[in-house]
Design a protein around this motif. Structure first.
Motif, short mmCIF file in Angstrom:
data_model
loop_
_atom_site.label_atom_id
_atom_site.label_comp_id
_atom_site.label_asym_id
_atom_site.label_seq_id
_atom_site.Cartn_x
_atom_site.Cartn_y
_atom_site.Cartn_z
N SER A 360 16.70 -15.00 -43.23
CA SER A 360 17.23 -13.64 -43.19
C SER A 360 16.59 -12.73 -44.23
CB SER A 360 18.75 -13.67 -43.41
OG SER A 360 19.07 -14.23 -44.67
N ALA A 365 11.94 -12.73 -42.13
CA ALA A 365 12.48 -12.11 -40.91
C ALA A 365 11.54 -11.07 -40.31
CB ALA A 365 13.84 -11.48 -41.21
N LYS A 379 10.30 -14.47 -36.70
CA LYS A 379 11.36 -14.68 -35.70
C LYS A 379 11.04 -15.86 -34.79
CE LYS A 379 13.06 -9.89 -35.45
NZ LYS A 379 12.32 -9.39 -36.62
#
Length: 436
Positions: A360, A365, A379
């Motif tokens: 995160s 990310a 991702k």
């Protein structure tokens, strides 16, 4: 560069982000890093193999600035096949060990099963949280009675890297989402896509680089592979191994492969020449492709999700109990493997984090790879990593996998032997290696 010790291929990925893993040097001998000394400082020694990345990413320097009373000294043996036997010897004698030692993923099961009493339980170290790590990564270095002897550094979640220009010429979609849907959920769909590619393939190209690469990817997507839950070797009857072997053999016998052996000069050259359209692609493979395909390949390669989540690669840090500074070493190991540091290692070296809590963070990310058409690699590989099954790992996984690939499947792929002949040759080699 060998499958047994791949950690990083260092290639510039744009604004500081790299996508590869450490690569063992071809030169013999050891290399050492000394962070600088000073009277009254506590020296923590770290033993690694290859260009492990912690030093190169500046993590030692950062830690020493945060802890002025600590001095870090690293030694590196170039190849894991030289490093690991020495590590086992030193663990058994209780001498010659660094305060922190690196362990490659293919060796962690043996270390956990046979050396746990000689290692610190890092799961009890202040600042270490099991919840920060992927469940399957944490499990790989945890004993049956719950002692966690190793903290994960990196992993190798897989996608499929593909050549957009070759796909277009073969009448296949090129958008990474559409490409992923071609084989989503089923490795057999990957085979079917290969057949479609072959029907209209550009002259001189093949769908995939090697049958062994396919086999490794399929095997890596299953929970039960070479060992059962009781620690018995079961690869001869394992449904997962049988599926991987049979599928890879179909790729070979249907001539969908370029008949190459991975991590050889001919494989590198074929990558440069655009001789194959797809390759099973752990996160660290991106750097190797960029390096070998060069400027001419920029924008032609892309990354799609693999048919099923799979992992190939990764390492751990352990702390021997015989060290003079076990408490400080455990603190350093905990800091080096914390999510924030793993994110920095990814940014600087491309080593994909084993700490799920790092996914995160913006550095992971939002990571995109300009060489691969801006593919959102953070991702793609985070999703793959989170869905990898908790695998049963055994002490001789590497021996079994190597012989299945390099003795068995290579004969089918390159020499035209039948799948049955290749299997028999692999089993014979494995039995000899394991003295069965």
């Amino acid at each position: 560069m060998r499958r047994t010790a791949i950690l990083a291929v260092v290639v510039a990925l744009g604004a500081g982000l790299l996508a590869g893993c450490a690569k063992d040097s071809e030169e013999p001998g050891d290399s050492a890093y000394d962070g600088g000394g000073g009277k009254g400082k506590t020296t923590i020694t770290v033993g690694v193999f290859g260009a492990f990345g912690l030093k190169e990413a500046g993590l030692y320097e950062e830690y020493m600035k945060l802890h002025p009373d600590i001095r870090i000294k690293q030694t590196s043996i170039q190849r894991n096949e030289n490093y690991y036997p020495q590590l086992l010897t030193h663990l058994s004698t209780g001498s010659g060990l660094a305060d922190i030692q690196a362990v490659e993923v293919n060796n962690i099961a043996e270390v956990t099963a046979t050396q746990a009493d000689r290692l610190v339980d890092l799961g009890r170290t202040e600042g270490v949280s099991k919840d920060s790590f992927l469940d399957w990564k944490w499990a790989q270095a945890t004993t049956k009675d719950g002692k966690t002897v190793g903290l994960g550094t990196d992993i190798g979640p897989q996608g499929i890297c593909y050549r957009k220009d070759l796909f277009e010429k073969a009448g296949l979609p090129t958008d990474r989402e559409e490409v992923g849907r071609l084989w989503a959920g089923d490795w057999n769909k990957y085979l079917k896509t290969g057949r479609k590619y072959k029907a209209r393939a550009p002259e001189g190209t093949s769908f995939v680089d090697s049958a062994s690469g396919v086999m490794a990817a399929v095997t890596g997507s299953n929970e039960k592979r070479f060992y059962d839950v009781n620690g018995e070797i079961v690869y001869k009857t394992s449904p997962a191994v049988k599926q991987a072997w049979n599928l890879a053999a179909e790729f070979a016998t249907e001539k969908l492969t370029a008949r190459l052996q991975q991590f050889t000069p001919s494989w590198d050259q074929a990558m440069s020449n655009g001789a194959f359209a797809t390759v099973s692609c752990p996160a660290w493979m991106l750097g190797h492709i960029q390096d070998k395909a060069g400027a001419a390949g920029k924008g032609k390669w892309d990354v799609a999700a693999a048919p099923r989540p799979s992992n190939w690669g990764g390492s751990f840090l352990v702390v021997p109990r015989t060290g003079d500074n076990t408490a400080e070493a455990a603190k350093l190991a905990a800091w080096l493997t914390a999510p924030e540091q793993q994110a920095k290692l990814f940014t600087e070296r491309g080593s994909f984090p084993s700490a799920e809590a790092a996914y995160s963070l913006p550095a992971v990310a939002d990571a995109a790879h300009p060489y691969f058409g801006g593919a959102p690699i953070g991702k793609i590989f985070s999703k793959a990593a989170q869905d990898v099954p908790v695998q049963i790992v055994g002490p001789k996984d590497l021996i079994i996998a190597q012989n299945l690939a390099d003795i068995g499947m290579l004969q089918v792929d390159q020499k035209g032997r039948s799948p049955e002949e290749g299997w028999d040759a692999a089993v014979k080699a494995i039995d000899n290696a394991l003295d069965e």
